[in-house]
Design a protein around this motif. Sequence first.
Motif, PDB file in Angstrom:
ATOM      1  N   ARG A 142       5.533   9.837   7.879  1.00  0.00           N
ATOM      2  CA  ARG A 142       4.095   9.717   8.169  1.00  0.00           C
ATOM      3  C   ARG A 142       3.470  11.073   8.427  1.00  0.00           C
ATOM      4  O   ARG A 142       2.402  11.394   7.895  1.00  0.00           O
ATOM      5  CB  ARG A 142       3.889   8.796   9.374  1.00  0.00           C
ATOM      6  CG  ARG A 142       2.434   8.686   9.832  1.00  0.00           C
ATOM      7  CD  ARG A 142       2.306   7.708  10.993  1.00  0.00           C
ATOM      8  NE  ARG A 142       0.955   7.720  11.523  1.00  0.00           N
ATOM      9  CZ  ARG A 142       0.539   8.518  12.504  1.00  0.00           C
ATOM     10  NH1 ARG A 142       1.398   9.382  13.055  1.00  0.00           N
ATOM     11  NH2 ARG A 142      -0.703   8.465  12.922  1.00  0.00           N
ATOM     12  N   TRP A 189       0.829  -1.206   0.000  1.00  0.00           N
ATOM     13  CA  TRP A 189       0.000   0.000   0.000  1.00  0.00           C
ATOM     14  C   TRP A 189       0.863   1.256   0.000  1.00  0.00           C
ATOM     15  O   TRP A 189       0.497   2.272  -0.605  1.00  0.00           O
ATOM     16  CB  TRP A 189      -0.960   0.005   1.191  1.00  0.00           C
ATOM     17  CG  TRP A 189      -0.335   0.069   2.555  1.00  0.00           C
ATOM     18  CD1 TRP A 189      -0.055  -0.977   3.381  1.00  0.00           C
ATOM     19  CD2 TRP A 189       0.070   1.255   3.262  1.00  0.00           C
ATOM     20  NE1 TRP A 189       0.508  -0.534   4.557  1.00  0.00           N
ATOM     21  CE2 TRP A 189       0.591   0.833   4.518  1.00  0.00           C
ATOM     22  CE3 TRP A 189       0.054   2.613   2.973  1.00  0.00           C
ATOM     23  CZ2 TRP A 189       1.089   1.730   5.459  1.00  0.00           C
ATOM     24  CZ3 TRP A 189       0.550   3.514   3.917  1.00  0.00           C
ATOM     25  CH2 TRP A 189       1.051   3.073   5.140  1.00  0.00           C
ATOM     26  N   LEU A 190       2.021   1.194   0.649  1.00  0.00           N
ATOM     27  CA  LEU A 190       2.919   2.346   0.665  1.00  0.00           C
ATOM     28  C   LEU A 190       3.506   2.589  -0.729  1.00  0.00           C
ATOM     29  O   LEU A 190       3.613   3.739  -1.184  1.00  0.00           O
ATOM     30  CB  LEU A 190       4.041   2.115   1.676  1.00  0.00           C
ATOM     31  CG  LEU A 190       5.067   3.249   1.803  1.00  0.00           C
ATOM     32  CD1 LEU A 190       4.397   4.522   2.317  1.00  0.00           C
ATOM     33  CD2 LEU A 190       6.205   2.845   2.729  1.00  0.00           C
ATOM     34  N   ARG A 210      -4.394   2.672  11.443  1.00  0.00           N
ATOM     35  CA  ARG A 210      -3.637   1.579  12.052  1.00  0.00           C
ATOM     36  C   ARG A 210      -2.407   1.190  11.238  1.00  0.00           C
ATOM     37  O   ARG A 210      -1.330   0.949  11.797  1.00  0.00           O
ATOM     38  CB  ARG A 210      -4.565   0.367  12.211  1.00  0.00           C
ATOM     39  CG  ARG A 210      -3.900  -0.888  12.741  1.00  0.00           C
ATOM     40  CD  ARG A 210      -4.921  -2.009  12.879  1.00  0.00           C
ATOM     41  NE  ARG A 210      -5.640  -2.221  11.629  1.00  0.00           N
ATOM     42  CZ  ARG A 210      -5.166  -2.945  10.616  1.00  0.00           C
ATOM     43  NH1 ARG A 210      -3.955  -3.488  10.699  1.00  0.00           N
ATOM     44  NH2 ARG A 210      -5.891  -3.125   9.526  1.00  0.00           N
ATOM     45  N   ARG A 211      -2.541   1.125   9.911  1.00  0.00           N
ATOM     46  CA  ARG A 211      -1.419   0.710   9.071  1.00  0.00           C
ATOM     47  C   ARG A 211      -0.247   1.681   9.186  1.00  0.00           C
ATOM     48  O   ARG A 211       0.910   1.275   9.293  1.00  0.00           O
ATOM     49  CB  ARG A 211      -1.870   0.597   7.616  1.00  0.00           C
ATOM     50  CG  ARG A 211      -2.867  -0.509   7.339  1.00  0.00           C
ATOM     51  CD  ARG A 211      -3.275  -0.505   5.875  1.00  0.00           C
ATOM     52  NE  ARG A 211      -4.254  -1.520   5.545  1.00  0.00           N
ATOM     53  CZ  ARG A 211      -5.565  -1.385   5.695  1.00  0.00           C
ATOM     54  NH1 ARG A 211      -6.056  -0.244   6.189  1.00  0.00           N
ATOM     55  NH2 ARG A 211      -6.394  -2.369   5.373  1.00  0.00           N
ATOM     56  N   GLY A 212      -0.553   2.970   9.131  1.00  0.00           N
ATOM     57  CA  GLY A 212       0.505   3.971   9.219  1.00  0.00           C
ATOM     58  C   GLY A 212       1.182   3.971  10.573  1.00  0.00           C
ATOM     59  O   GLY A 212       2.414   4.074  10.667  1.00  0.00           O
ATOM     60  N   VAL A 220      -7.819   9.311   1.265  1.00  0.00           N
ATOM     61  CA  VAL A 220      -7.246   7.962   1.297  1.00  0.00           C
ATOM     62  C   VAL A 220      -5.869   7.989   1.958  1.00  0.00           C
ATOM     63  O   VAL A 220      -5.517   7.108   2.751  1.00  0.00           O
ATOM     64  CB  VAL A 220      -7.147   7.383  -0.132  1.00  0.00           C
ATOM     65  CG1 VAL A 220      -6.372   6.074  -0.132  1.00  0.00           C
ATOM     66  CG2 VAL A 220      -8.538   7.159  -0.709  1.00  0.00           C
ATOM     67  N   LEU A 221      -5.085   9.025   1.640  1.00  0.00           N
ATOM     68  CA  LEU A 221      -3.771   9.175   2.285  1.00  0.00           C
ATOM     69  C   LEU A 221      -3.925   9.283   3.803  1.00  0.00           C
ATOM     70  O   LEU A 221      -3.188   8.646   4.567  1.00  0.00           O
ATOM     71  CB  LEU A 221      -3.065  10.423   1.758  1.00  0.00           C
ATOM     72  CG  LEU A 221      -2.400  10.354   0.386  1.00  0.00           C
ATOM     73  CD1 LEU A 221      -1.737  11.683   0.078  1.00  0.00           C
ATOM     74  CD2 LEU A 221      -1.383   9.232   0.319  1.00  0.00           C
ATOM     75  N   LEU A 246       0.749   4.162  -2.919  1.00  0.00           N
ATOM     76  CA  LEU A 246       0.466   5.556  -2.569  1.00  0.00           C
ATOM     77  C   LEU A 246       1.618   6.482  -2.960  1.00  0.00           C
ATOM     78  O   LEU A 246       1.387   7.581  -3.495  1.00  0.00           O
ATOM     79  CB  LEU A 246       0.175   5.672  -1.069  1.00  0.00           C
ATOM     80  CG  LEU A 246      -1.140   5.056  -0.588  1.00  0.00           C
ATOM     81  CD1 LEU A 246      -1.300   5.248   0.906  1.00  0.00           C
ATOM     82  CD2 LEU A 246      -2.330   5.652  -1.323  1.00  0.00           C
ATOM     83  N   TYR A 297      -6.352   8.211   5.599  1.00  0.00           N
ATOM     84  CA  TYR A 297      -6.851   6.941   6.137  1.00  0.00           C
ATOM     85  C   TYR A 297      -5.700   5.961   6.379  1.00  0.00           C
ATOM     86  O   TYR A 297      -5.630   5.307   7.427  1.00  0.00           O
ATOM     87  CB  TYR A 297      -7.869   6.339   5.171  1.00  0.00           C
ATOM     88  CG  TYR A 297      -8.315   4.947   5.543  1.00  0.00           C
ATOM     89  CD1 TYR A 297      -9.242   4.741   6.558  1.00  0.00           C
ATOM     90  CD2 TYR A 297      -7.784   3.827   4.888  1.00  0.00           C
ATOM     91  CE1 TYR A 297      -9.648   3.466   6.908  1.00  0.00           C
ATOM     92  CE2 TYR A 297      -8.193   2.544   5.230  1.00  0.00           C
ATOM     93  CZ  TYR A 297      -9.122   2.370   6.230  1.00  0.00           C
ATOM     94  OH  TYR A 297      -9.514   1.104   6.580  1.00  0.00           O
ATOM     95  N   TYR A 298      -4.800   5.866   5.416  1.00  0.00           N
ATOM     96  CA  TYR A 298      -3.710   4.899   5.543  1.00  0.00           C
ATOM     97  C   TYR A 298      -2.633   5.371   6.514  1.00  0.00           C
ATOM     98  O   TYR A 298      -2.223   4.624   7.403  1.00  0.00           O
ATOM     99  CB  TYR A 298      -3.100   4.609   4.171  1.00  0.00           C
ATOM    100  CG  TYR A 298      -3.835   3.529   3.419  1.00  0.00           C
ATOM    101  CD1 TYR A 298      -3.496   2.189   3.584  1.00  0.00           C
ATOM    102  CD2 TYR A 298      -4.877   3.846   2.559  1.00  0.00           C
ATOM    103  CE1 TYR A 298      -4.182   1.188   2.904  1.00  0.00           C
ATOM    104  CE2 TYR A 298      -5.578   2.848   1.875  1.00  0.00           C
ATOM    105  CZ  TYR A 298      -5.219   1.522   2.052  1.00  0.00           C
ATOM    106  OH  TYR A 298      -5.899   0.540   1.387  1.00  0.00           O
ATOM    107  N   PHE A 299      -2.155   6.603   6.338  1.00  0.00           N
ATOM    108  CA  PHE A 299      -1.054   7.064   7.191  1.00  0.00           C
ATOM    109  C   PHE A 299      -1.523   7.445   8.592  1.00  0.00           C
ATOM    110  O   PHE A 299      -0.770   7.323   9.554  1.00  0.00           O
ATOM    111  CB  PHE A 299      -0.340   8.248   6.530  1.00  0.00           C
ATOM    112  CG  PHE A 299       0.534   7.855   5.389  1.00  0.00           C
ATOM    113  CD1 PHE A 299       1.788   7.305   5.612  1.00  0.00           C
ATOM    114  CD2 PHE A 299       0.106   8.008   4.084  1.00  0.00           C
ATOM    115  CE1 PHE A 299       2.598   6.918   4.559  1.00  0.00           C
ATOM    116  CE2 PHE A 299       0.908   7.633   3.011  1.00  0.00           C
ATOM    117  CZ  PHE A 299       2.159   7.080   3.253  1.00  0.00           C
TER     118      PHE A 299
END
Length: 219
Positions: free
Chosen positions: A116, A18-19, A200-202, A192-193, A22, A195-197
């Motif tokens: 991040r 995912w990183l 939990r994932r970030g 979306v950025l 993105l 949300y990911y960073f």
Amino acid sequence: MIGSTMSEAKAPTHRPPWLTVLTSSMLVYGGVTLVSALLMLREPRAMAVMAIENMVRPAEPTTQSTEMIQKLDALSSAIVERHKAEVRVGALISLAVALLTLYTVAALLSRDPHGRKLAMVTALVGIVYQLGGLPLAVTMARQAATDGAELLSHAVIDSGRQPAGFTAAQLPHLMVLPAILSGLLGALACTVLLYYFGGRRGRALYGLDSPGPTGPAQR
């Protein structure tokens, strides 16, 4: 001391899929925005001309269509001239957003511990940038539809890209819709950025989800 150490971001030890997706998207976006900003600074009407021409470009170029494109070029120039200062300011803002995006990509690819935070700041700036540019884009699109109603109606019909049952009354909506969709999709991509960073994932990638001390060590 232990709690503060645990809360500090750490350099990622791996690069999840995912990183990669993105950062690749951000790299493309930053590059395109940079080129567009430089183009607008050099020639403010360039982007407006291309936007109108791409929407109404005829399937088969003819002498008549060439004359129509010249008239559309004049229409775009007249509208941009009214908002020349705003367009140049927008180009400078676009340039800043592009440089920030590319800097963030460099930080993410180099596994900088601050990557991040930079990504989240870039996402927030991007949302403001995308939504903040809508009023000017919508205003210019409406002016184009009003000032060049007859010309644009013929151009849309000649291009063969008109919606079913197209009438001149629908022209303002047809002109404004691409600007609105572009802004909303850009803001969605920035979300979306976040949300990911920001999620939990970030946090896990940058070592912020390490369990805190338990038992006597908490005292």
